[in-house]
Design an enzyme around this catalytic site. Structure first.
Site, PDB file in Angstrom:
ATOM      1  N   GLY A  39       0.803  -1.215   0.000  1.00 33.60           N
ATOM      2  CA  GLY A  39       0.000   0.000   0.000  1.00 33.60           C
ATOM      3  C   GLY A  39       0.835   1.264   0.000  1.00 33.60           C
ATOM      4  N   ASP A  60      10.411  -7.331  -2.272  1.00 38.39           N
ATOM      5  CA  ASP A  60       9.133  -7.906  -1.825  1.00 38.39           C
ATOM      6  C   ASP A  60       9.095  -9.368  -2.258  1.00 38.39           C
ATOM      7  OD1 ASP A  60       6.053  -6.306  -1.229  1.00 38.39           O
ATOM      8  OD2 ASP A  60       6.337  -8.475  -1.267  1.00 38.39           O
ATOM      9  N   ASN A  68      -5.227  -7.043  -2.372  1.00 38.72           N
ATOM     10  CA  ASN A  68      -4.267  -5.935  -2.437  1.00 38.72           C
ATOM     11  C   ASN A  68      -4.801  -4.773  -3.283  1.00 38.72           C
ATOM     12  OD1 ASN A  68      -1.576  -8.335  -2.880  1.00 38.72           O
ATOM     13  ND2 ASN A  68      -2.417  -7.514  -0.977  1.00 38.72           N
ATOM     14  N   LEU A  69      -5.672  -5.086  -4.244  1.00 41.07           N
ATOM     15  CA  LEU A  69      -6.049  -4.091  -5.258  1.00 41.07           C
ATOM     16  C   LEU A  69      -6.846  -2.928  -4.672  1.00 41.07           C
ATOM     17  CD1 LEU A  69      -6.995  -6.387  -8.290  1.00 41.07           C
ATOM     18  CD2 LEU A  69      -4.758  -5.464  -7.643  1.00 41.07           C
ATOM     19  N   GLN A  70      -7.403  -3.094  -3.472  1.00 38.86           N
ATOM     20  CA  GLN A  70      -8.168  -2.048  -2.794  1.00 38.86           C
ATOM     21  C   GLN A  70      -7.298  -0.833  -2.490  1.00 38.86           C
ATOM     22  OE1 GLN A  70      -7.260  -1.892   0.630  1.00 38.86           O
ATOM     23  NE2 GLN A  70      -8.980  -1.047   1.782  1.00 38.86           N
ATOM     24  N   ARG A  71      -5.989  -0.993  -2.418  1.00 42.80           N
ATOM     25  CA  ARG A  71      -5.101   0.133  -2.067  1.00 42.80           C
ATOM     26  C   ARG A  71      -3.766   0.121  -2.792  1.00 42.80           C
ATOM     27  NH1 ARG A  71      -5.206  -3.910   0.983  1.00 42.80           N
ATOM     28  NH2 ARG A  71      -3.367  -4.846   1.893  1.00 42.80           N
ATOM     29  N   LYS A  84       5.099  -9.546  -6.628  1.00 44.11           N
ATOM     30  CA  LYS A  84       4.932  -8.103  -6.519  1.00 44.11           C
ATOM     31  C   LYS A  84       6.137  -7.332  -7.044  1.00 44.11           C
ATOM     32  CE  LYS A  84       1.643  -7.681  -2.746  1.00 44.11           C
ATOM     33  NZ  LYS A  84       1.380  -7.103  -1.428  1.00 44.11           N
ATOM     34  N   ASP A 128       4.951  -3.786   6.333  1.00 40.70           N
ATOM     35  CA  ASP A 128       3.830  -3.780   7.273  1.00 40.70           C
ATOM     36  C   ASP A 128       4.067  -4.763   8.411  1.00 40.70           C
ATOM     37  OD1 ASP A 128       3.632  -6.080   5.850  1.00 40.70           O
ATOM     38  OD2 ASP A 128       1.565  -5.827   5.232  1.00 40.70           O
ATOM     39  N   CYS A 185      -2.743  -4.821   9.350  1.00 43.33           N
ATOM     40  CA  CYS A 185      -3.781  -4.381   8.412  1.00 43.33           C
ATOM     41  C   CYS A 185      -4.613  -5.572   7.941  1.00 43.33           C
ATOM     42  CB  CYS A 185      -3.146  -3.660   7.221  1.00 43.33           C
ATOM     43  SG  CYS A 185      -2.528  -2.020   7.651  1.00 43.33           S
ATOM     44  N   CYS A 331      -9.837 -17.251  14.870  1.00 43.45           N
ATOM     45  CA  CYS A 331     -10.206 -15.907  14.400  1.00 43.45           C
ATOM     46  C   CYS A 331      -9.935 -15.893  12.899  1.00 43.45           C
ATOM     47  CB  CYS A 331      -9.438 -14.820  15.146  1.00 43.45           C
ATOM     48  SG  CYS A 331      -7.685 -14.774  14.782  1.00 43.45           S
TER      49      CYS A 331
END
Ligand SMILES: [Zn+2]
Length: 372
Positions: A39, A60, A68-71, A84, A128, A185, A331
């Site tokens: 991101g 990376d 990942n494409l959301q940001r 990546k 991250d 995240c 979870c």
């Protein structure tokens, strides 16, 4: 150094007195390492490429995932599944063929960190993971390189520059936060646009560092609150007790001992592999899944025949659980559940298993569970 095509290409930079021909030449000569093509790395890589930074290293070891494409706007749908580092490198080359791109599809670890960092002038920490942040910080300080740091979570971001002579990440955070207390995240989510806001701050600090202009964020931490639309600044001082560069340094080399952002496996509780969950439940009629996800996380996908008890209310609802029942604590990705399992164990529960990798790992092999 710059050809006639470059004069036109970078004309808007050349018009700025603080950049000009000399500054553009500095950018062309600069070697910048970006650790993490996610991101934050997405805006950093694209703006540095467009700005004419001569060499960009991209570390990376991950592959592009649909989530990942959301940001991570350096990637498109056609990149899903690709490494990546190479997908980002292709985008950088498309933005500016004059940039020399060095994709490194590997994980930065103690064995390679200093050697990688040594080959660059400026390092941008766009990772991250807590462990990698300490590693990048230590490698940069030991090699005398500035570390342009940023991190993001939900609506909040922070940026600083850990330059030689100034405070470092260990001065800011002497110790990693307690296990499981800070969700990643992947666990807690992040507003996509925040990555762009904070990553461009980071790119700006990298450019200022190369150009030697303005007031760098050295000894200062910028706190960006996207929800309030506010930026605050906190002064950072060098910690005399900093183990890296304080009065009596104890860190003389990088190590992989840096704390990870994943809580350790709960003491006294065996993990249960996601692949073994079905057989485990089938063999034990009294065993139940204890789903400690929050309600909004459960909307992403159901857990089969689970008792739902969000970790946020676990303490208040412990009395509803039965020590005679065997619980598989689960979870989404297996971080919150580690904390919950430990809490149950400390409260006297002994028939416990912890679902390794969380329901995400369980659902990965089962199309009937539409987790993402
Ligand atoms: Zn320090």
């Amino acid at each position: 150094m710059l050809g006639s095509g470059d004069l036109r290409r970078y004309s808007r930079h050349l018009l700025i007195p603080e950049v000009g021909l000399a500054g553009q030449g500095r950018l062309r000569a600069a070697r910048v390492l970006v650790v993490g093509a996610g991101g934050l790395g997405a805006p950093v890589l694209q703006y540095l490429a467009a700005a004419g930074v001569g060499t960009l290293g991209i570390v990376d070891d991950d592959r592009v995932d649909l989530t990942n494409l959301q940001r991570q706007v350096v990637f498109g749908e056609s990149d899903v599944g690709r490494p990546k580092a190479s997908a980002a490198a292709a985008r950088v080359r498309d933005i500016n063929a004059g940039v020399c791109v060095e994709p490194l599809p590997i994980r930065m670890v103690a064995g390679n960190a200093r050697a990688i960092v040594r080959g660059y002038d400026v390092v941008v920490d766009a990772t991250d993971r807590f462990a990698t942040r300490y590693l990048v910080n230590d490698a940069c300080r030991l090699e005398g390189k500035p570390d342009v740091y940023a991190s993001i979570f939900r609506f909040d971001g922070q940026v600083s520059v850990f330059a030689p002579g100034g405070p470092c990440y260990r001065c800011l955070f002497p110790q990693a936060p307690p296990d499981g207390s800070v969700p990643s995240c992947a666990e807690g989510g992040v507003l996509g646009v925040l990555a762009g806001m904070v990553g461009t701050w980071q790119a700006n600090e990298a450019l200022k560092t190369i150009l030697g202009i303005g007031t760098p964020l050295v000894g200062r931490l910028a706190l960006i609150d996207a929800l309030a639309g506010r930026v605050r600044e906190v002064a950072l001082a060098t910690d005399p007790a900093c183990p890296l560069h304080g009065d009596a340094p104890t860190i003389v080399d990088v190590s992989d001992d840096a704390p990870d952002d994943v809580a350790p496996a709960p003491r006294g509780v065996a993990p249960l592999a996601a692949s073994e969950l079905d057989a485990f439940l089938a063999a034990r009629p009294l065993a139940r899944i204890l789903d400690v996800r929050e309600p909004h996380e459960r909307a992403l996908g159901p857990a089969p025949q689970a008792i739902e008890m969000p970790s946020s209310v676990l303490e208040a609802r412990l009395h509803e659980l039965d020590t005679a029942v065997e619980y598989v604590v689960a979870c989404r990705v297996g971080a919150k559940s580690r904390w919950a399992t430990q809490r149950l164990y400390d409260a006297g529960f002994r028939r416990l298993r912890h679902l390794d990798g969380g329901l995400l790992a369980y659902a990965a092999a089962r199309p009937e569970f539409p987790f993402f």
